[in-house]
Design a protein around this motif. Structure first.
Motif, PDB file in Angstrom:
ATOM      1  N   LEU A 121       5.704  -2.837  -7.949  1.00 27.49           N
ATOM      2  CA  LEU A 121       5.725  -4.259  -7.610  1.00 27.49           C
ATOM      3  C   LEU A 121       7.009  -4.866  -8.173  1.00 27.49           C
ATOM      4  O   LEU A 121       7.214  -4.887  -9.381  1.00 27.49           O
ATOM      5  CB  LEU A 121       4.496  -4.958  -8.170  1.00 27.49           C
ATOM      6  CG  LEU A 121       3.156  -4.495  -7.589  1.00 27.49           C
ATOM      7  CD1 LEU A 121       2.008  -5.198  -8.284  1.00 27.49           C
ATOM      8  CD2 LEU A 121       3.092  -4.739  -6.092  1.00 27.49           C
ATOM      9  N   ARG A 122       7.882  -5.340  -7.291  1.00 21.13           N
ATOM     10  CA  ARG A 122       9.197  -5.813  -7.726  1.00 21.13           C
ATOM     11  C   ARG A 122       9.412  -7.313  -7.516  1.00 21.13           C
ATOM     12  O   ARG A 122      10.427  -7.849  -7.929  1.00 21.13           O
ATOM     13  CB  ARG A 122      10.290  -5.056  -6.954  1.00 21.13           C
ATOM     14  CG  ARG A 122      10.386  -3.582  -7.283  1.00 21.13           C
ATOM     15  CD  ARG A 122      10.872  -3.339  -8.703  1.00 21.13           C
ATOM     16  NE  ARG A 122      11.029  -1.921  -8.974  1.00 21.13           N
ATOM     17  CZ  ARG A 122      12.151  -1.240  -8.807  1.00 21.13           C
ATOM     18  NH1 ARG A 122      13.238  -1.849  -8.329  1.00 21.13           N
ATOM     19  NH2 ARG A 122      12.195   0.045  -9.083  1.00 21.13           N
ATOM     20  N   ASP A 123       8.485  -7.988  -6.850  1.00 18.78           N
ATOM     21  CA  ASP A 123       8.655  -9.421  -6.628  1.00 18.78           C
ATOM     22  C   ASP A 123       7.279 -10.061  -6.587  1.00 18.78           C
ATOM     23  O   ASP A 123       6.323  -9.476  -6.078  1.00 18.78           O
ATOM     24  CB  ASP A 123       9.398  -9.686  -5.311  1.00 18.78           C
ATOM     25  CG  ASP A 123       9.998 -11.081  -5.232  1.00 18.78           C
ATOM     26  OD1 ASP A 123       9.780 -11.878  -6.168  1.00 18.78           O
ATOM     27  OD2 ASP A 123      10.684 -11.380  -4.233  1.00 18.78           O
ATOM     28  N   ALA A 125      -0.794 -16.641  -5.179  1.00 25.71           N
ATOM     29  CA  ALA A 125       0.435 -15.881  -5.364  1.00 25.71           C
ATOM     30  C   ALA A 125       0.532 -14.783  -4.321  1.00 25.71           C
ATOM     31  O   ALA A 125      -0.471 -14.339  -3.749  1.00 25.71           O
ATOM     32  CB  ALA A 125       0.502 -15.279  -6.768  1.00 25.71           C
ATOM     33  N   VAL A 126       1.769 -14.335  -4.086  1.00 28.17           N
ATOM     34  CA  VAL A 126       2.070 -13.234  -3.177  1.00 28.17           C
ATOM     35  C   VAL A 126       2.907 -12.224  -3.940  1.00 28.17           C
ATOM     36  O   VAL A 126       3.876 -12.593  -4.617  1.00 28.17           O
ATOM     37  CB  VAL A 126       2.832 -13.728  -1.931  1.00 28.17           C
ATOM     38  CG1 VAL A 126       3.343 -12.558  -1.103  1.00 28.17           C
ATOM     39  CG2 VAL A 126       1.946 -14.636  -1.087  1.00 28.17           C
ATOM     40  N   ALA A 127       2.537 -10.948  -3.879  1.00 29.31           N
ATOM     41  CA  ALA A 127       3.263  -9.892  -4.587  1.00 29.31           C
ATOM     42  C   ALA A 127       3.769  -8.854  -3.592  1.00 29.31           C
ATOM     43  O   ALA A 127       3.062  -8.502  -2.635  1.00 29.31           O
ATOM     44  CB  ALA A 127       2.364  -9.224  -5.618  1.00 29.31           C
ATOM     45  N   LEU A 128       4.990  -8.368  -3.826  1.00 27.08           N
ATOM     46  CA  LEU A 128       5.623  -7.391  -2.954  1.00 27.08           C
ATOM     47  C   LEU A 128       5.758  -6.051  -3.661  1.00 27.08           C
ATOM     48  O   LEU A 128       6.308  -5.974  -4.760  1.00 27.08           O
ATOM     49  CB  LEU A 128       7.016  -7.877  -2.535  1.00 27.08           C
ATOM     50  CG  LEU A 128       7.877  -6.868  -1.768  1.00 27.08           C
ATOM     51  CD1 LEU A 128       7.361  -6.689  -0.342  1.00 27.08           C
ATOM     52  CD2 LEU A 128       9.345  -7.305  -1.746  1.00 27.08           C
ATOM     53  N   ALA A 129       5.266  -4.997  -3.007  1.00 26.72           N
ATOM     54  CA  ALA A 129       5.504  -3.621  -3.449  1.00 26.72           C
ATOM     55  C   ALA A 129       6.630  -3.040  -2.620  1.00 26.72           C
ATOM     56  O   ALA A 129       6.687  -3.250  -1.403  1.00 26.72           O
ATOM     57  CB  ALA A 129       4.238  -2.785  -3.286  1.00 26.72           C
ATOM     58  N   ILE A 130       7.546  -2.320  -3.261  1.00 26.51           N
ATOM     59  CA  ILE A 130       8.717  -1.798  -2.568  1.00 26.51           C
ATOM     60  C   ILE A 130       8.574  -0.293  -2.357  1.00 26.51           C
ATOM     61  O   ILE A 130       7.747   0.371  -2.974  1.00 26.51           O
ATOM     62  CB  ILE A 130      10.006  -2.083  -3.349  1.00 26.51           C
ATOM     63  CG1 ILE A 130      10.005  -1.289  -4.681  1.00 26.51           C
ATOM     64  CG2 ILE A 130      10.172  -3.563  -3.603  1.00 26.51           C
ATOM     65  CD1 ILE A 130      11.357  -0.825  -5.106  1.00 26.51           C
ATOM     66  N   GLY A 131       9.429   0.226  -1.487  1.00 28.86           N
ATOM     67  CA  GLY A 131       9.472   1.664  -1.280  1.00 28.86           C
ATOM     68  C   GLY A 131       9.577   2.018   0.184  1.00 28.86           C
ATOM     69  O   GLY A 131       9.495   1.164   1.074  1.00 28.86           O
ATOM     70  N   GLU A 132       9.764   3.307   0.444  1.00 29.37           N
ATOM     71  CA  GLU A 132       9.896   3.774   1.812  1.00 29.37           C
ATOM     72  C   GLU A 132       8.543   3.786   2.517  1.00 29.37           C
ATOM     73  O   GLU A 132       7.503   4.050   1.909  1.00 29.37           O
ATOM     74  CB  GLU A 132      10.500   5.173   1.834  1.00 29.37           C
ATOM     75  CG  GLU A 132      11.913   5.235   1.261  1.00 29.37           C
ATOM     76  CD  GLU A 132      12.458   6.649   1.252  1.00 29.37           C
ATOM     77  OE1 GLU A 132      11.680   7.585   1.521  1.00 29.37           O
ATOM     78  OE2 GLU A 132      13.652   6.806   0.965  1.00 29.37           O
ATOM     79  N   GLY A 133       8.578   3.508   3.808  1.00 31.30           N
ATOM     80  CA  GLY A 133       7.370   3.597   4.612  1.00 31.30           C
ATOM     81  C   GLY A 133       6.254   2.727   4.082  1.00 31.30           C
ATOM     82  O   GLY A 133       6.448   1.554   3.751  1.00 31.30           O
ATOM     83  N   GLU A 134       5.055   3.321   3.951  1.00 32.83           N
ATOM     84  CA  GLU A 134       3.877   2.550   3.590  1.00 32.83           C
ATOM     85  C   GLU A 134       3.855   2.108   2.128  1.00 32.83           C
ATOM     86  O   GLU A 134       2.954   1.359   1.720  1.00 32.83           O
ATOM     87  CB  GLU A 134       2.615   3.343   3.918  1.00 32.83           C
ATOM     88  CG  GLU A 134       2.408   3.546   5.409  1.00 32.83           C
ATOM     89  CD  GLU A 134       1.037   4.103   5.735  1.00 32.83           C
ATOM     90  OE1 GLU A 134       0.213   4.253   4.805  1.00 32.83           O
ATOM     91  OE2 GLU A 134       0.789   4.379   6.924  1.00 32.83           O
TER      92      GLU A 134
END
Length: 348
Positions: free
Chosen positions: A83-85, A94-103
């Protein structure tokens, strides 16, 4: 943090620093998250008492008492995600963003302070890699992916992050070879006002900032003086205090590499960028304007915190602690977060 430092920071934010203030050194007040095993690159400061942080191992923490106590409100089943944002509208939404390739790239939303989460988006394109998310208001927001088929991909929401759709790419300029965003601080995509948004890049021949004045439909790209030309170099963080005045920070994130010209400033909504006359001495990943200030801001990175009191033209180091991201609130508090569970607040 002592009363003298608190008074100094408040004066700097209001542009009324007393004579001799430049010689004093403000410092962060560390808060114990009890999560030294987590690196927090996502930070959403709501006010003096409330803040959210997001990081490795799918971790989200929330405080409502100024950092004295933290509640683990991590999304269930997210332990393998980065989780980077995190963007928070208040202490419950709140809204949280997980990063990475594909799913691995996913977006989660909570309406009850993290007691429950809904997975609002899961990327199914193996070529996409989402880096940052930002909101114009509690309903309208964007998320950005590294280039797909030669252009940055933009997601849009109109319902506060409950649902997302990919925007058309016709208004997005072509990406440079090797160009991408940096998911280092949650500040590679930032908004100001109801329609303006900026996207920071690196890795290509030049570092660039892309600007849209219509919520991500059409973009223009401008080179910045922050060095690029390598996958580890470019603009890592942006901050705009209004739709015109902005700051960019970055450099080379490798600890053994120098980061000259690590900051730039714009006064025309990002149409042009000027390098800082005295930039931070090393790589910086996060930046934020001090509350109610037209000239003071903080930049943070693994080797320290820098302060400007003249709108980004010159910076001086005021702390040597490691932080990845920084955020300030309307009621006068600034928060920072980073490696080994470090979270701190700089009080007014």
């Amino acid at each position: 943090m002592g009363l003298a430092v608190t008074t100094l920071v408040g004066a700097l934010a209001l542009g009324t620093a007393p004579a001799g203030a430049a010689a004093r050194t403000p410092s962060w007040h560390l808060k114990d998250t009890q999560r030294a095993d987590v690196r927090f690159r996502g930070l959403a400061a709501v006010d003096r008492g409330t803040a959210w942080v997001a990081g490795t191992k799918g971790t989200v923490l929330r405080t409502t008492d100024g950092g004295t106590h933290w509640r683990d409100v991590s999304p269930p089943g997210a332990a393998d995600l980065e989780l980077r944002d995190v963007e928070a509208f208040d202490g419950r939404r709140a809204v949280a963003l997980a990063i990475g390739e594909g799913e691995a790239s996913r977006i989660f939303r909570t309406d009850d302070g993290g007691a429950t989460w809904t997975e609002a988006f899961r990327n199914t394109d193996p070529k996409a890699f989402y880096d940052c998310v930002t909101f114009f208001d509690p309903r309208h927001g964007l998320a950005m992916s590294d280039p797909v088929d030669g252009k940055y991909r933009i997601l849009s929401t109109r319902d506060g992050g409950r649902s997302w759709r990919v925007l058309p790419s016709a208004g997005m300029p072509a990406a440079q070879t090797g160009e991408a965003g940096f998911a280092a601080s949650g500040q590679c995509l930032v908004a100001s006002g109801p329609k303006d948004v900026w996207l920071a890049t690196g890795g290509g021949a030049t570092s660039r900032v892309l600007h849209s004045g219509d919520r991500g439909l059409n973009w223009t790209a401008t080179d910045t003086p922050i060095p690029a030309g390598d996958p580890a170099r470019g603009v890592f963080g942006l901050a705009f205090r209004d739709r015109t005045h902005g700051l960019a920070v970055g450099g080379d994130y490798r600890a053994d590499q120098p980061s000259p010209r690590a900051a730039a400033v714009t006064g025309d909504a990002g149409r042009t960028w000027t390098e800082a006359a005295e930039p931070p001495p090393a790589y910086r990943s996060g930046v934020a304007w001090l509350p109610r200030s037209s000239a003071a801001a903080l930049a943070v990175g693994p080797t320290g915190t820098d302060l400007t009191t003249n709108g980004g033209r010159t910076w001086r180091t005021v702390d040597t602690g490691s932080y990845d991201t920084v955020d300030c609130t309307r009621d006068g508090a600034c928060w920072a977060a980073g490696e080994k569970g470090r979270v701190a607040r700089l009080e007014r």
